[in-house]
Design a protein around this motif. Structure first.
Motif, PDB file in Angstrom:
ATOM      1  N   ARG A 186      53.338  -5.139 -48.439  1.00 21.94           N
ATOM      2  CA  ARG A 186      53.974  -6.000 -49.426  1.00 21.94           C
ATOM      3  C   ARG A 186      54.635  -5.129 -50.479  1.00 21.94           C
ATOM      4  NH1 ARG A 186      49.075  -9.300 -52.042  1.00 21.94           N
ATOM      5  NH2 ARG A 186      48.564  -9.595 -49.870  1.00 21.94           N
ATOM      6  N   SER A 223      41.368  -3.942 -50.386  1.00 21.69           N
ATOM      7  CA  SER A 223      41.552  -5.282 -50.940  1.00 21.69           C
ATOM      8  C   SER A 223      42.952  -5.836 -50.736  1.00 21.69           C
ATOM      9  CB  SER A 223      41.198  -5.274 -52.413  1.00 21.69           C
ATOM     10  OG  SER A 223      41.967  -4.299 -53.061  1.00 21.69           O
ATOM     11  N   VAL A 271      56.454  -8.196 -61.486  1.00 21.23           N
ATOM     12  CA  VAL A 271      55.515  -7.088 -61.689  1.00 21.23           C
ATOM     13  C   VAL A 271      54.087  -7.452 -61.274  1.00 21.23           C
ATOM     14  CG1 VAL A 271      56.878  -6.004 -63.500  1.00 21.23           C
ATOM     15  CG2 VAL A 271      55.110  -7.671 -64.132  1.00 21.23           C
ATOM     16  N   SER A 272      53.908  -8.602 -60.664  1.00 20.03           N
ATOM     17  CA  SER A 272      52.567  -9.039 -60.229  1.00 20.03           C
ATOM     18  C   SER A 272      51.856  -7.982 -59.397  1.00 20.03           C
ATOM     19  CB  SER A 272      52.668 -10.289 -59.358  1.00 20.03           C
ATOM     20  OG  SER A 272      53.287 -11.341 -60.012  1.00 20.03           O
ATOM     21  N   TRP A 273      52.624  -7.179 -58.658  1.00 17.32           N
ATOM     22  CA  TRP A 273      52.024  -6.247 -57.698  1.00 17.32           C
ATOM     23  C   TRP A 273      51.025  -5.296 -58.333  1.00 17.32           C
ATOM     24  CZ3 TRP A 273      52.567  -0.971 -58.129  1.00 17.32           C
ATOM     25  CH2 TRP A 273      53.574  -0.503 -58.982  1.00 17.32           C
ATOM     26  N   TRP A 320      48.652  -5.933 -60.060  1.00 16.59           N
ATOM     27  CA  TRP A 320      47.305  -6.509 -59.985  1.00 16.59           C
ATOM     28  C   TRP A 320      46.702  -6.322 -58.599  1.00 16.59           C
ATOM     29  CZ3 TRP A 320      44.690  -7.625 -64.287  1.00 16.59           C
ATOM     30  CH2 TRP A 320      45.436  -7.694 -65.463  1.00 16.59           C
ATOM     31  N   ASP A 321      47.522  -6.036 -57.604  1.00 17.13           N
ATOM     32  CA  ASP A 321      47.010  -5.722 -56.261  1.00 17.13           C
ATOM     33  C   ASP A 321      46.627  -4.250 -56.137  1.00 17.13           C
ATOM     34  OD1 ASP A 321      47.067  -8.168 -54.922  1.00 17.13           O
ATOM     35  OD2 ASP A 321      49.226  -8.026 -54.606  1.00 17.13           O
ATOM     36  N   ALA A 322      47.140  -3.426 -57.040  1.00 18.42           N
ATOM     37  CA  ALA A 322      46.834  -1.994 -56.961  1.00 18.42           C
ATOM     38  C   ALA A 322      45.444  -1.749 -57.537  1.00 18.42           C
ATOM     39  CB  ALA A 322      47.884  -1.197 -57.730  1.00 18.42           C
ATOM     40  N   ASP A 323      44.803  -0.721 -57.032  1.00 22.77           N
ATOM     41  CA  ASP A 323      43.391  -0.521 -57.315  1.00 22.77           C
ATOM     42  C   ASP A 323      43.163   0.304 -58.592  1.00 22.77           C
ATOM     43  OD1 ASP A 323      40.723  -0.736 -57.020  1.00 22.77           O
ATOM     44  OD2 ASP A 323      40.585   0.352 -55.130  1.00 22.77           O
ATOM     45  N   GLU A 373      40.997  -0.247 -60.725  1.00 21.73           N
ATOM     46  CA  GLU A 373      39.553  -0.120 -60.938  1.00 21.73           C
ATOM     47  C   GLU A 373      39.050   1.224 -60.408  1.00 21.73           C
ATOM     48  OE1 GLU A 373      41.123  -2.885 -60.115  1.00 21.73           O
ATOM     49  OE2 GLU A 373      40.574  -4.117 -61.842  1.00 21.73           O
ATOM     50  N   ASP A 416      52.637  -5.220 -69.750  1.00 20.03           N
ATOM     51  CA  ASP A 416      51.951  -5.700 -68.536  1.00 20.03           C
ATOM     52  C   ASP A 416      51.073  -4.589 -67.954  1.00 20.03           C
ATOM     53  OD1 ASP A 416      54.475  -7.640 -68.500  1.00 20.03           O
ATOM     54  OD2 ASP A 416      52.954  -8.489 -67.160  1.00 20.03           O
ATOM     55  N   LEU A 431      47.998  -3.971 -69.992  1.00 18.47           N
ATOM     56  CA  LEU A 431      47.008  -5.018 -69.734  1.00 18.47           C
ATOM     57  C   LEU A 431      46.257  -4.746 -68.428  1.00 18.47           C
ATOM     58  CD1 LEU A 431      46.360  -7.486 -71.408  1.00 18.47           C
ATOM     59  CD2 LEU A 431      47.926  -8.819 -69.990  1.00 18.47           C
ATOM     60  N   ARG A 432      46.991  -4.237 -67.433  1.00 14.25           N
ATOM     61  CA  ARG A 432      46.348  -3.910 -66.159  1.00 14.25           C
ATOM     62  C   ARG A 432      45.306  -2.809 -66.358  1.00 14.25           C
ATOM     63  NH1 ARG A 432      43.493  -4.225 -62.864  1.00 14.25           N
ATOM     64  NH2 ARG A 432      43.662  -4.016 -60.602  1.00 14.25           N
ATOM     65  N   TYR A 461      42.233  -4.378 -68.127  1.00 12.78           N
ATOM     66  CA  TYR A 461      41.343  -5.148 -67.252  1.00 12.78           C
ATOM     67  C   TYR A 461      40.739  -4.275 -66.152  1.00 12.78           C
ATOM     68  CZ  TYR A 461      42.097  -9.540 -69.601  1.00 12.78           C
ATOM     69  OH  TYR A 461      42.088 -10.538 -70.549  1.00 12.78           O
ATOM     70  N   GLY A 462      41.367  -3.131 -65.898  1.00  8.76           N
ATOM     71  CA  GLY A 462      40.768  -2.160 -64.981  1.00  8.76           C
ATOM     72  C   GLY A 462      39.629  -1.388 -65.638  1.00  8.76           C
TER      73      GLY A 462
END
Lengths: 462, 241
Positions: free
Chosen positions: A140, A206, A369-371, A373-376, A378, A396, A399-400, A403-404
């Protein structure tokens, strides 16, 4: 060359000369002009190439593989023309041809190696009769432009069905989406893959675009997962499995900055392992893909191995820039799989890293830019010493990181490219490395700012 | 206090960063000292309607939606309806939102039945809506990125989540975006939606915690980064829809 093509070449050449007189890169507009005058210009200009044209597509690894291939064919004594600057839509290809052709449109070379944007493959195939088409992988990426991976794969497969029998497909057997792209192709297909059982884990990562069988919808079973949905897969429902690998890495040895591949397979056994002078498993795949294409072009494994061992990375990919005693390393990321591969390489390296992270949302970056949130993130955050965050969508990205789990005091949002570079340099002690993790247009802007600050030349002078 | 989140079909229905919503719900609960357990439900597994307080149902590709639609016609569909009737909350995005509705009517061929938990119906549209989506909701701004060719229409039991300011929303005609029905929320916002719209995340957390813990008052968090990202994304939406 027809009159129309000659006129198209002249129009494109003039555009190019004008842009360069203005100090601009001219990596796309001249091509757009040429194709507007003569949509058949690419085919006309490449028809006379003695060794034909190779198209390289896929989500990740296109640029590196294309450049490796250019070195491989040079080692075979051929003279390649290729699109160097990551400008890989049809207009970029036409622009590259123009830059490497005379005023009559005759190219200065005997083989073309073109990196092609995966959404443009169908259109480019309509404009050229390639000798080899390589697809590295499909993940993706920029879903606002390409839409879903399934759809993209269907479109690619149906364009491959229109290829002549003389075209050879080179496909990644470990990617279940890519492995099926040649089903309706009338000509031969070469598959490559990694057959070392020690490579990859058992747990699916994931982000996964192909956890279900492309033929019968059952959940795929993985012996090993290398990255995302790439690995050793089988469908327990219909028995669909990896096609036999014509070019296989049976042993992969990964080191901090390079890897070694021992090859086997129907058309590519070699006694000595191939040295890949780039870190990370994804570069091992790129090298494997380059060897498979070399074989499809009837170039021997030793020649390919020699060229790969001497390879230097492409613009914006693992490039290091010296600035005030700090080593700035640029890592281009554009989708979750690429980001996770970059994270994997950083984690393998060990230690805590200082980052300059830049996120843009221009067309070439993906407007959605949603992608991120799929990147790791964490997995990345525990290895981050400090992050300077910038770009059109810096907030954005910040923020990622938040939350990571990145602590507030380890992160700074800085607007303005030069200011962000300044901040990242100031925060890193002399002798330390700053890893610049950036999307495509943010990388161009950062390169530009670095050039103004006197640290690097403009890239089209490379 | 603890929170149980069930991620519905994460390998099939989790496109465009929708995973960020689960990360956000979990982090915002943890930052308040609330323990979080997340479980995935894969197609073919058995859903326990008693367990989860909150369901997340993301968007998917065509193949994913077919597999999931089939799974929802099995016992899992009834279990999910039962869970919602007993007070569980849900956030659904794009394809998940469509599947919580009555049906999806494609351009040709038979319609794909949904769960019918929300009074909304979706039919295939001619133009795909791709771009930044900015909407106004009673509790705050709603910002995200839409990417859908299904047009969704609300029935009388559902009310709009927000009113479109920039972009298309449910159907590009009536200015509605998303839907709320009881404790179920549907939206076309990817982004992910919850990180930049913390009011929506907290509204869902309250609804979810109420199921087993009675009336809940959430401690306020410092949302300055969230709101800064919301403002800058809203500016982008206005300047470059």
């Amino acid at each position: 060359m027809s009159l129309r093509t000659t006129a198209a070449v002249a129009a494109g050449k003039l555009t190019r000369a004008g842009l360069r007189a203005l100090g601009r890169g001219a990596t796309a507009l001249p091509g757009l002009v040429t194709l507007a005058v003569d949509p058949g210009a690419i085919a006309a200009m490449t028809a006379g190439l003695a060794h034909g044209a190779v198209l390289v597509s896929g989500t990740n690894g296109k640029t590196t593989t294309t450049r490796m291939l250019a070195d491989v064919v040079r080692a075979a004594g051929w003279s390649p023309i290729h699109n160097r600057s990551g400008s890989n839509l049809d207009r970029g290809i036409a622009a590259a041809l123009l830059a490497q052709a005379d005023w009559t449109g005759a190219p200065h070379g005997d083989v073309a190696i073109f990196e092609v944007d995966e959404a443009s493959v169908a259109r480019v195939i309509g404009r050229i009769e390639p000798r080899v088409v390589l697809v590295t992988n499909l993940f993706r990426d920029q879903l606002d432009r390409y839409f879903e991976v399934d759809q993209l794969a269907r479109r690619m497969a149906s364009s491959f069905a229109t290829l002549p029998e003389t075209t050879m497909l080179v496909l990644n057997a470990d990617d279940p989406i890519v492995a099926r792209l040649g089903d309706d192709h009338r000509g031969p297909t070469v598959y490559f893959g990694i057959d070392d059982p020690s490579v990859g884990g058992r747990v699916a990562q994931s982000i996964s675009d192909a956890t279900h069988c492309p033929r019968c919808d059952r959940r795929l079973r993985y012996e090993r997962v290398v990255l995302g949905h790439v690995g050793d897969w089988t469908c327990p429902g219909c028995g669909l499995t990896r096609p036999p690998r014509d070019v296989a890495a049976v042993e992969v040895e990964l080191r901090r900055d390079r890897s070694w591949l021992r090859l086997a397979g129907a058309i590519a056994s070699a006694v000595d392992p191939i040295e890949v002078p780039l870190p990370g498993l994804y570069n091992a795949y790129n090298a494997l893909a380059a060897v498979a294409v070399a074989r499809a072009l009837d170039i021997g494994v030793p020649t390919a191995a020699r060229a790969i061992a001497a390879f230097r990375p492409a613009f914006g990919r693992l490039e290091t820039i010296e600035a005030e005693g700090r080593h700035l390393r640029i890592v281009l990321v554009k989708n979750p799989a690429g980001f996770n591969a970059a994270i994997g390489a950083l984690l393998e390296q060990g230690g805590r890293h200082r980052l300059l992270a830049a996120l843009n949302d221009r067309d070439a970056d993906g407007r959605d830019v949603s992608w991120i949130w799929d990147a790791d993130f964490e997995a990345l955050v525990p290895a981050v010493e400090h992050a300077v965050v910038t770009g059109l969508r810096a907030r954005d990205l910040a923020l990622r990181f938040k939350y990571g789990g990145l602590a507030r005091e380890r992160m700074q949002v800085v607007d303005g490219w030069a200011a962000a570079i300044r901040c990242a340099i100031d925060l890193a002690p002399a002798g330390e490395e700053v890893v610049i993790v950036t999307t495509y247009t943010a990388m161009l802007a950062l390169r530009d700012a670095l050039a103004r600050m006197g640290y690097v030349r403009q890239f089209w002078e490379d | 206090m603890d929170l149980r989140i069930c991620h519905l079909y994460p390998d099939l229905m989790c496109i465009y960063g929708d995973r960020g919503n689960v990360i956000t719900l979990a982090q915002r609960a943890r930052w308040r000292g609330i323990g979080v357990e997340t479980r995935d439900l894969q197609a073919g597994e058995t859903l326990d309607p008693e367990w989860a307080d909150l369901y997340f149902f993301g968007g998917g590709q065509d193949q994913g939606q077919d597999v999931v639609s089939k799974d929802l016609r099995s016992a899992n569909g009834n279990a999910l309806r039962q869970a919602f009737a007993a007070g569980a909350a849900a956030l659904s995005v794009c394809g998940g939102y469509q599947l919580l509705g009555h049906e999806y009517v494609p351009a040709e061929g038979p319609s794909i039945p949904g769960l019918g938990a929300m009074d909304v119906t979706t039919r295939a549209g001619k133009v795909r809506f791709v771009g930044n989506l900015l909407a106004a909701a009673p509790l705050g701004t709603l910002i995200g990125f839409e990417n859908h060719s299904g047009y969704t229409y609300l029935g009388p039991q559902a009310r709009a989540l927000a009113t479109v300011v920039v972009g298309h929303g449910n159907n590009g005609e009536d200015k509605t975006e998303g839907a709320v029905q009881g404790r179920l929320v549907g939206t076309y916002c990817h982004g992910s939606v919850l990180p930049k719209n913390p009011w929506l995340a907290d509204m869902l957390l309250v609804w979810a915690l109420e199921r087993r813990h009675g009336g809940v008052q959430l401690e306020p968090l410092d949302d300055s980064e969230e709101l800064a990202a919301q403002r800058s994304a809203a500016e982008v939406a206005r300047a470059r829809p």
